[in-house]
Design an enzyme around this catalytic site. Structure first.
Site, short mmCIF file in Angstrom:
data_model
loop_
_atom_site.label_atom_id
_atom_site.label_comp_id
_atom_site.label_asym_id
_atom_site.label_seq_id
_atom_site.Cartn_x
_atom_site.Cartn_y
_atom_site.Cartn_z
N ALA A 15 -18.82 -122.37 23.22
CA ALA A 15 -18.73 -122.45 22.26
C ALA A 15 -17.30 -121.41 21.63
O ALA A 15 -16.70 -121.57 20.90
CB ALA A 15 -19.90 -121.50 21.99
N CYS A 130 -19.29 -108.93 21.07
CA CYS A 130 -20.23 -109.62 19.65
C CYS A 130 -19.86 -108.28 18.26
O CYS A 130 -19.59 -108.08 17.25
CB CYS A 130 -20.28 -110.83 19.48
N GLN A 157 -29.46 -110.87 15.71
CA GLN A 157 -28.24 -111.78 17.01
C GLN A 157 -28.51 -113.33 17.04
O GLN A 157 -30.16 -113.78 17.46
CB GLN A 157 -28.29 -110.59 18.11
N SER A 160 -25.66 -118.05 19.03
CA SER A 160 -24.43 -118.51 19.58
C SER A 160 -23.74 -117.43 20.56
O SER A 160 -23.55 -117.49 21.49
CB SER A 160 -23.29 -118.59 18.51
N HIS A 243 -24.24 -113.07 13.48
CA HIS A 243 -25.60 -111.75 13.47
C HIS A 243 -25.07 -110.84 12.18
O HIS A 243 -24.39 -110.53 11.62
CB HIS A 243 -24.21 -110.71 14.78
#
Lengths: 340, 340
Positions: A15, A130, A157, A160, A243
């Site tokens: 991804a 992230c 979250q 992904s 997120h």
């Protein structure tokens, strides 16, 4: 623009790999060459870049020759396996995994926060977690004005964060749910469609999961605040790729709301999204595919005079991973400010 | 069991109304009679109770005659309109709306927390906000041992809190999303499928929304702690009918985690759901259709020695609304403890 760069993507079929390709194209990154690498299992396919079919090659000792930058996003094990070969080939690895993030020799960089740290790299620069990136971009400009004493975070979250297969699982399970069929968890340990659960990363001795401890430890390193007090509850929710975070920020001094709003309105990488009349604040669908972290609902905490509450949303794959990595490369190779 | 009770449900055709019927049946509530009332618009249909079709009658001045209890869940305006008629008819209104909750003359009751308050009613007893009920059931037993100094809450709230039409909207939008069609918000102001947003209740002057201020004000009244410090961020997430809450609880003294766990394991209306080996904690799907609030992830806050972190899930329609109302009736009419 600086001289053209020779870039390899390690983990091109994932991804984040896909997003790196999108961004290199979107940003007109000055590419001299582009190499796509993946595990032997995923290699052999082709990916499209600027209308051209590019083969995905199996990663090997010799794959990094003639490359300036290796953007790695194939997990910590893969990064650890190939880091030495990357450095020996004279390339710099910008590593999206957790492999080297807390290594004192390795800079951990959010370009809007600590660009200076990137300069002292020795062949590896770590791209932070992230959730941590999205948080630091927003809280650092406030912290610079009045130091933060303590953060209480709760996250929302998306799938992904667990990769493309997890996103597909959310899709498949949602369809099954609507058809009255049983949900079959494969990627996540528990059903994700129309459900949520505390983050599935391994639990530590102290009861926090790895994701939460990344927020604690990485934000301390990025912001240069080794004693920052931070607690977090990380939660997986049925979202595709963005997120959200609810942050309670206690400062050393009371922080006037209007001043915080002003600072965030001007902060690089941040967009203020507040319409109090319409009760309209950042939502995941606002930031999907967008570079900036959206922040809003900045308000005085009614329970604590020195605290503010705020709310943010950011694209997990983009600023939370791929974009931040490319910004690091740009920082060191393109002779102009990364951010407006 | 005590003598049989004559019950009317005002708002019988809504999501909470349906749950009240389910619960009256499940709990073998000692019913002498059951009357279903709704607005003239919704009246005229039939609902099934214990295999019997019961007509839904339009609410009127005379509808409450010969009734002991009116379980109202048709919104604040409806409750305000009919409260006087209910009391004059000699019935007691257990009101699920926000109409009377903060009225000092009206008890606001969670049977596990402040059953004694129910005794001083003058014809109206208020059923608290769903998010507040779920929180109070869990934090009150801890607060009794060591007083809570401050709560920082973040919520994950299901569509059911906005009623049956909102649940249908989540279903319809999810289907549209999977088919690549546009999402059309009707009940919620913004898309709810594969998205989330700060709670859509009206914003107050202080930047908090009504839902958040309900948590603040109602929990103070229920727990008898007018100075309790509480801040909350309430968020709508794409779930059907269970809410989750991440709570950071700061106490007057450090609270040993094992002691908190022990207290919650024995608390009425609470079930401890913690499997640290499997990273298995409460999830919305665990509590859907269940009476108890599930709590887990009880851990020492690493940022504050006097604080604990915990996580809870509870059925919004059941304990968050219908069950709590029926427990109030049982408390005053059935001569045995409500909870095991």
């Amino acid at each position: 623009m600086g001289r053209e760069q020779r870039v390899a993507i390690l983990g091109a079929t994932g991804a984040v790999g896909a997003e790196l390709l999108t961004l290199l194209e979107e940003r007109s990154f000055p590419l001299a060459s582009l190499k796509l690498l993946a595990s032997p299992r995923s290699a052999g396919t082709y990916l499209t870049f600027k209308g051209e079919r590019i083969p995905v090659e199996p990663v090997s000792e010799t794959a990094f020759r003639g490359v300036d930058w290796v953007l790695a996003s194939a997990g910590a094990t893969v990064s650890k396996t190939w880091a030495k070969a990357v450095v020996e080939a004279g390339a710099v690895m910008v590593d999206n995994s957790s492999a080297f993030r807390m290594d004192p020799e390795v800079p951990l960089v959010v370009p809007e926060v600590n660009p200076q740290d990137a300069l002292r790299h020795q062949g590896i620069i770590a791209n932070p977690n992230c959730t941590t990136i999205l948080m630091c971009v927003v809280i650092y400009p406030l912290h610079k004005r009045i130091p933060i004493r303590r953060v209480v975070a709760a996250t929302y979250q998306s799938a992904s964060g667990a990769g493309a297969r997890a996103m597909q699982e959310l899709r498949d399970q949602s369809r099954a749910y609507l058809e009255g069929k049983p949900l079959e968890p494969r990627v996540f340990p528990y059903p994700i469609a129309f459900n949520l659960f505390p983050h599935n990363s391994p639990l530590q001795e102290n009861g926090y999961c790895q994701e939460e401890m990344k927020m604690v430890n990485e934000s301390r390193k990025i912001m240069g605040s080794p004693n920052l007090r931070l607690t977090a509850t990380c939660v997986r929710v049925p979202l595709m790729r963005a997120h959200a975070e609810a942050l309670n920020l206690e400062f050393e001094q009371p922080f006037p709301v209007e001043q915080a709003r002003q600072i965030l309105a001007e902060a690089p990488g941040v967009v203020l999204l507040e319409d109090w009349q319409q009760n309209r604040f950042p939502m995941p669908i606002d930031v999907s595919g967008k570079d900036d972290v959206a922040v809003g609902r900045i308000r005085q905490d009614i329970s604590e005079p020195k605290a503010l509450e705020l709310w943010l949303c950011g694209d997990q794959i983009r600023k939370g991973a791929a974009l931040n990595a490319i910004q690091i490369v740009e920082l060191l190779s393109v002779p102009q400010p990364v951010t407006a």
